[in-house]
Design an enzyme around this catalytic site. Structure first.
Site, PDB file in Angstrom:
ATOM      1  N   PRO A 257      70.835  15.159  53.361  1.00  0.00           N
ATOM      2  CA  PRO A 257      70.093  16.023  52.434  1.00  0.00           C
ATOM      3  C   PRO A 257      69.354  17.160  53.134  1.00  0.00           C
ATOM      4  O   PRO A 257      68.709  16.972  54.161  1.00  0.00           O
ATOM      5  CB  PRO A 257      69.098  15.051  51.784  1.00  0.00           C
ATOM      6  N   HIS A 258      69.494  18.354  52.565  1.00  0.00           N
ATOM      7  CA  HIS A 258      68.758  19.547  52.960  1.00  0.00           C
ATOM      8  C   HIS A 258      69.087  20.039  54.353  1.00  0.00           C
ATOM      9  O   HIS A 258      68.223  20.472  55.098  1.00  0.00           O
ATOM     10  CB  HIS A 258      67.247  19.305  52.860  1.00  0.00           C
ATOM     11  N   VAL A 259      70.363  20.001  54.729  1.00  0.00           N
ATOM     12  CA  VAL A 259      70.716  20.448  56.071  1.00  0.00           C
ATOM     13  C   VAL A 259      70.710  21.968  56.222  1.00  0.00           C
ATOM     14  O   VAL A 259      70.503  22.481  57.311  1.00  0.00           O
ATOM     15  CB  VAL A 259      72.094  19.914  56.515  1.00  0.00           C
TER      16      VAL A 259
ATOM     17  N   ASN B  59      68.657  24.368  54.979  1.00  0.00           N
ATOM     18  CA  ASN B  59      67.328  24.897  55.234  1.00  0.00           C
ATOM     19  C   ASN B  59      66.451  23.742  55.693  1.00  0.00           C
ATOM     20  O   ASN B  59      66.130  22.869  54.906  1.00  0.00           O
ATOM     21  CB  ASN B  59      66.739  25.547  53.977  1.00  0.00           C
TER      22      ASN B  59
END
Length: 227
Positions: free
Chosen positions: A135-137, A139
């Site tokens: 998850p969220h790689v 930014n």
């Protein structure tokens, strides 16, 4: 954080024409800046990881905080923990429970972190195939924390993350870091590690924490790992 298509080609060891074809036909994220296509380094790593392509870790070297300690994967996962049986029957519930696993400082609002993760997923899946998501790689989650963490969460119920290979996700790696440099360092190490069949095997089998950590320790010490 941005690369020219020629630099991206060198990083993946293909021609620039191949990179441009991937942008036009295969969804490699890029943006036009001053008349030139540019690719975010983290986007490139995420996209390549989904497709099992090797990326030269040299492109992830940045110059901020040169003296900061660069943790091993084992150190980051020891800090973030390995969590089994994380509950949830949909993406939002799962991510809410993952945020709880992060054991954030009291001053940080877990609801804000959840919304950050959900917003990122709405932009496009963070699944990389074989039931794994990061998850969220694209930014990094930059937090004022004493040391970076990777929370490894095994879901009780596999969830549809709209993965490239259409497999539901049951394994999540969530990175939190105090600097961009550390985030990129850990992300490139994680991408390298996830190409190893022995790691994928212990993850899919949901082996013991001790067994999983032993494999990460082996990978951390392997000659070909990113520095």
């Amino acid at each position: 954080m941005l690369l020219k298509t020629s630099d991206a080609a060198i990083a993946i060891n293909v021609t620039e024409n191949v990179i441009q074809s991937w942008i036009k036909k295969d969804g490699l994220p890029a943006e036009m800046i001053s008349g030139e296509l540019m690719i975010n380094r983290t986007d490139l790593l995420e996209w390549a990881t989904e497709r099992g392509l090797k990326v030269d870790p040299e492109i992830f070297k940045v110059n901020d905080d040169e003296n900061i300690h660069m943790p091993t994967l084992m150190e980051a996962i020891e800090s973030g923990g390995i969590h089994f049986g994380v509950k949830g029957n949909d993406k939002e519930t799962v991510l809410r429970n993952v945020v709880e696993c992060l054991n954030l400082p009291d001053k940080l609002d877990p609801e804000f972190i959840l919304q950050v993760l959900l917003t990122r997923e709405a932009m496009g899946t963070t699944a990389i195939g074989d039931g794994i998501a990061i998850p969220h790689v694209r930014n990094p989650i930059m937090l004022r924390i004493p040391k970076p963490k990777i929370a490894l969460c095994f879901l009780e119920t596999p969830i549809d993350f709209e993965a490239f290979d259409a497999k539901p996700v049951n394994i999540l790696f969530t990175l939190t870091s105090p600097t961009v440099k550390v985030h990129l360092h850990l992300l490139s190490r994680l991408a390298f590690a996830l190409r190893e069949k022995r790691l994928r095997s212990v993850l899919q089998n949901q082996d013991s924490k001790e067994t999983i950590m032993a494999v990460f320790k082996e990978i951390d010490s392997s000659p070909g790992r990113p520095k």
